[in-house]
Design an enzyme around this catalytic site. Structure first.
Site, short mmCIF file in Angstrom:
data_model
loop_
_atom_site.label_atom_id
_atom_site.label_comp_id
_atom_site.label_asym_id
_atom_site.label_seq_id
_atom_site.Cartn_x
_atom_site.Cartn_y
_atom_site.Cartn_z
N LYS A 258 0.86 -1.19 0.00
CA LYS A 258 0.00 0.00 0.00
C LYS A 258 0.89 1.24 0.00
O LYS A 258 1.73 1.39 0.88
CB LYS A 258 -0.91 0.03 1.23
CG LYS A 258 -1.72 1.32 1.37
CD LYS A 258 -2.48 1.37 2.67
CE LYS A 258 -1.57 1.45 3.87
NZ LYS A 258 -0.83 2.75 3.92
N GLY B 119 6.39 1.41 6.02
CA GLY B 119 5.48 2.44 5.53
C GLY B 119 4.66 2.05 4.32
O GLY B 119 4.02 2.90 3.70
N ILE B 120 4.64 0.75 3.97
CA ILE B 120 3.84 0.32 2.82
C ILE B 120 2.82 -0.75 3.23
O ILE B 120 2.33 -1.50 2.38
CB ILE B 120 4.72 -0.18 1.66
CG1 ILE B 120 5.74 -1.23 2.13
CG2 ILE B 120 5.43 1.01 1.01
CD1 ILE B 120 6.58 -1.80 0.99
N GLY C 168 2.73 -3.62 4.84
CA GLY C 168 2.93 -5.04 4.60
C GLY C 168 2.17 -5.93 5.55
O GLY C 168 1.51 -6.89 5.13
N SER D 122 -0.49 -5.18 7.34
CA SER D 122 -1.93 -5.02 7.10
C SER D 122 -2.36 -5.75 5.83
O SER D 122 -3.43 -6.37 5.78
CB SER D 122 -2.28 -3.53 6.98
OG SER D 122 -2.04 -2.86 8.20
N ASP E 214 -5.21 0.07 8.94
CA ASP E 214 -4.92 -0.04 7.52
C ASP E 214 -5.48 -1.31 6.89
O ASP E 214 -5.45 -1.45 5.66
CB ASP E 214 -3.41 0.00 7.28
CG ASP E 214 -2.86 1.41 7.23
OD1 ASP E 214 -3.65 2.37 7.23
OD2 ASP E 214 -1.62 1.56 7.20
#
Length: 319
Positions: free
Chosen positions: A39, A131-132, A134, A136, A169
């Site tokens: 994300k 911060g991407i 992972g 979630s 998230d």
């Protein structure tokens, strides 16, 4: 493009279908596989704070790709068992309770299953605490896969509601499609129509804890940022999207750089690549992205970045 970058792009192409199911001959239930794509927050405004619990209110445009974890689930006689593999698995080895198992238990509880059973295998390819989303994305993939394995037939809205009990998230990761995120992340709306574009993701292999970034921002005295105004009809092309994104920002970028100055080096390296229209940190870092109009230019840019960084390049998952 080197093998690692090429593999990331190939996995994203495969992940665009979001899921595949393999029926074992004569088996009553399928072995199910789900992609868990990264994300990426194209912008992220910290818009306020809830008085009741202190959670920050956010405004963000999230997209998915161009790299993904992969989760497979299979029937077993009893219990929930998780196996970890893949290049980033070692980062999760010490965790006593992975988000995938938490998602499995939450889904079973919501479905009234007293003794859920499944063998889960997580192929971990996204860096941890980067911060991407992972973790979630992995939890969301577990909800989708186990819903199918167990034949529950829950719709995406119900899975998102269950996901919200695991993490803010997780709901957006259940659909894994471009979305406007607000509230603490659980208030979702479809993204405006997006043009085709590619992303380069780069992480210097440094973990940045999210609570520390929010704490650093609060201690800096930074003001809240109003939600963005996005065009209802979307953007005609990648250049128009990048133009509008440059007027927005990630409010967590500055405090993250204060904690991890290498993030500034990653951003500078992305901005120096031919064809990069805008570069920004995603989420609370340290992963940064560069936005490109063409997939081939993104691939060349990823290959030009330092080999010691985690890198991926490719198109986003389509809406």
């Amino acid at each position: 493009m080197n093998d690692a970058v090429a593999a990331g792009a190939a996995r994203t192409t495969e992940a665009a279908g979001a899921a595949r199911t393999t029926e074992a001959s004569g088996a009553a239930r399928a072995v199910v596989a789900e992609a868990a794509p990264a994300k990426i927050n194209l912008y992220l405004h910290v818009a306020g704070r809830r008085a009741a619990d202190g959670y920050h209110l956010l405004d963000s445009l999230a997209v998915f790709g161009p790299a993904a974890d992969a989760l497979t689930v299979a029937p077993i006689a009893a219990g929930l068992h998780l196996a970890l593999e893949g290049p980033e698995a070692k980062s999760l080895a010490a965790e006593p309770d992975n988000l995938v198992l938490r998602a499995a238990r939450a889904l079973a509880a919501a479905a009234g299953m007293a003794a859920p059973a499944a063998a889960l295998t997580l192929d971990k390819r996204l860096p941890v605490a980067s911060g991407i989303g992972g973790g979630s994305a992995d939890a969301a993939a577990a909800l989708r896969a186990l819903d199918r394995l167990w034949g529950l037939g829950l719709d995406a809205a119900r899975l998102a509601t269950i996901g919200a009990t695991i993490g803010a998230d997780v709901p957006v990761c259940v659909a894994a499609r471009p979305a406007r995120m607000q509230g603490i992340g659980e208030v979702l709306a479809p993204a405006p129509p997006l043009p085709g574009f590619a992303l380069v993701l780069a992480n210097p292999r440094l973990a940045v804890p999210t609570p520390a970034v929010f704490r650093a921002r609060a201690e800096s005295g930074a003001a809240f940022t109003a939600p963005a105004t996005l065009p209802v009809r979307g953007w005609a092309n990648a250049a128009a999207l990048a133009h509008d994104l440059r007027a927005l920002r990630n409010d967590l970028e500055a405090p993250a750089i204060a904690l991890c100055p290498t993030i500034a080096e990653v951003l500078a390296a992305l901005r120096a690549q031919p064809g990069c229209l805008v570069a920004r940190m995603s989420g609370s870092g340290a992963t940064c992205f560069g936005l490109f109009a063409a997939t081939d230019a993104a691939g060349r840019a990823a290959a030009a970045l330092p080999a010691g960084w985690w890198r991926a390049a490719g198109p986003i998952t389509p809406a």
